[in-house]
Write an enzyme that holds these catalytic residues in place. Sequence first.
Site, PDB file in Angstrom:
ATOM      1  N   SER A   1      36.668  26.721  51.345  1.00  0.00           N
ATOM      2  CA  SER A   1      36.645  27.978  50.609  1.00  0.00           C
ATOM      3  C   SER A   1      37.553  28.982  51.281  1.00  0.00           C
ATOM      4  O   SER A   1      37.645  29.025  52.506  1.00  0.00           O
ATOM      5  CB  SER A   1      35.215  28.537  50.551  1.00  0.00           C
ATOM      6  OG  SER A   1      35.217  29.870  50.104  1.00  0.00           O
ATOM      7  N   LYS A   2      38.215  29.807  50.467  1.00  0.00           N
ATOM      8  CA  LYS A   2      39.087  30.831  51.028  1.00  0.00           C
ATOM      9  C   LYS A   2      38.304  31.917  51.736  1.00  0.00           C
ATOM     10  O   LYS A   2      38.878  32.720  52.457  1.00  0.00           O
ATOM     11  CB  LYS A   2      39.948  31.455  49.924  1.00  0.00           C
ATOM     12  CG  LYS A   2      39.156  32.148  48.814  1.00  0.00           C
ATOM     13  CD  LYS A   2      40.094  32.556  47.710  1.00  0.00           C
ATOM     14  CE  LYS A   2      39.350  33.104  46.503  1.00  0.00           C
ATOM     15  NZ  LYS A   2      40.253  33.383  45.381  1.00  0.00           N
ATOM     16  N   ARG A   3      36.998  31.924  51.558  1.00  0.00           N
ATOM     17  CA  ARG A   3      36.199  32.935  52.247  1.00  0.00           C
ATOM     18  C   ARG A   3      35.586  32.407  53.537  1.00  0.00           C
ATOM     19  O   ARG A   3      34.770  33.062  54.155  1.00  0.00           O
ATOM     20  CB  ARG A   3      35.114  33.479  51.289  1.00  0.00           C
ATOM     21  CG  ARG A   3      35.687  34.490  50.321  1.00  0.00           C
ATOM     22  CD  ARG A   3      34.715  34.909  49.257  1.00  0.00           C
ATOM     23  NE  ARG A   3      34.568  33.929  48.204  1.00  0.00           N
ATOM     24  CZ  ARG A   3      35.429  33.774  47.210  1.00  0.00           C
ATOM     25  NH1 ARG A   3      36.507  34.520  47.150  1.00  0.00           N
ATOM     26  NH2 ARG A   3      35.231  32.881  46.262  1.00  0.00           N
TER      27      ARG A   3
END
Length: 567
Positions: free
Chosen positions: A301-303
């Site tokens: 995930s980009k987070r």
Amino acid sequence: MLLRRIFHIQNQAICQQCRRYVSSPILRVEQRRTSQQLPPTPARTRFAPSPTGYLHLGSLRTALFNYLLSKATGGQFLLRIEDTDKRRTIADAEERLYRDLRWAGLDWDEGPDIGGSYGPYKQSERTSLYEEHAKKLLQSGHAYRCFCSVEKLSELARRRSNLGLPSDYDRTCEGLPSELSDERARAGKAFVVRLRVPAVPPEYVDLVYGLVGKPNHNRKAQNLGEALYEDPILLKSDGLPTYHLANVVDDHHMKITHVVRAAEWMSSTPKHLLLYRAFGWEPPEYAHVGLLQDSSHQKFSKRKGDLSIRRFEEQGIFPEALLNYVALYGWSHTKTNDVMSLSELIETFDLKFTKGNTVVEPHKLVYLQKKYAAKYAYENSSQFESLVDRVLGEIQQEFKAPSWHPDLVYLNHLVDNDLKTRLTDVLRGTAKNYTNPKDFFTNYKYFFYDQPPQELHSGDVPEGTRTTLMGLWPQLRTVNATFRDVPLEAWTDDSLKEKASTLVDLISSKLKETSSKEIYKIIQMYLRYAVARGSSGPPMHTTMAILGRDTCLRRLDELADLLDNDT
């Protein structure tokens, strides 16, 4: 049976409904096979991230695959920023995106920062275009206004969840007469625009999975008397578009011919095709690739900050190694060697994507990192010069405050003379094992630091090693004297290698019962524990040449004193 054979899915990249559908007889378009060959004409591709997080391995791979497809066909690669989710936008994400992509070696032909013929390339600057196309859909009957309140929709979703059903819409507003809908809109009543999705959305030919589709039926809902309609929102109440509308409008107006994206978007593709049909446009070709997963089979995930591309850069990973690394997941090549530069990836690239999700293996990146370090050192390239400078900075920081051992002191003459020369020699000799600056310094600190003589004690030499050395100590005493006879001007790699061979012959003549091979191993063991403190590294003759005569003789004497005290 043919379709069942073609669409046998062995992974989790496609939902269960899609799996049932691709093997069902409800197929209304001509069957076409997947294509692994590149298109015969130049491909226009795009990477369209949202600045709600930072670039990570999965998104870098998406960008890379689209980049390779465009460059391998002589086409163009576009960068587009999908920045309409203002609530989750991170302030510096866009600028970091530009920087991270360029650090990785990916440049774009058109984009927000360089312009192009089909801009603007930020969705926040194209809102009037989306509103215009939403009106066209309303006028043609392919979309409708929904005036349901947030509270009503939340209650609907809660009730559906309690029944074990998806939270699809119930089409409360779908049957509103157009005059009434227009009147409410003119009166300022808040609304969203929804796409009217038919019971059987269109099938499509995916370049990876072949013919794919999904019937819009839910038997459980039918048995419960619940009407389910996907009818996704296209335009939000604030006038901003959702992904579904914006990406279709943008891809068409930017003349995108091919879209490579994650398999999680497969279920949305029929909705996008409905929009293409509604506008009378030709859709691009789609290739959906499996997700990258960590060891626990969770998608990247980009987070998750620890997976961001910036983190790899900070750890000293080479951009080429990282690009090479992500290219190997979800794509199959025919070369016998996995090590490929960006230009070699372009030359090799085709559409032979693999089906299914892939668990990323960290050791593969370590392997590639070592291969590229060795390549840079062998070629004496600009990348090798950059590597030297990067590691030099790490060592200079340690000189200021050695964190790994407060009592150790650096070799003072290195600072006064040429530390960079020493580092270059060490890196060149150890490049095939290089991983990152911190590990390099930890593994080869003996080239730069000295352990104070008073700190050297018998515990520094493992018991088994000390026993072996003590067994031949009377003969090993000649080692120190032999190397002391080597003058400074002859203290070279080749000369020291020859001197070590001479020592083997000398000791072998006195120990007939011990093989020359065994004596060689023991001499090397003695030298490594004396000169390199038992650490791994280049061959001992190379290590001694780099360290210099004075340092080596002093360390040899220190170990000799230790062994003398043990006798």
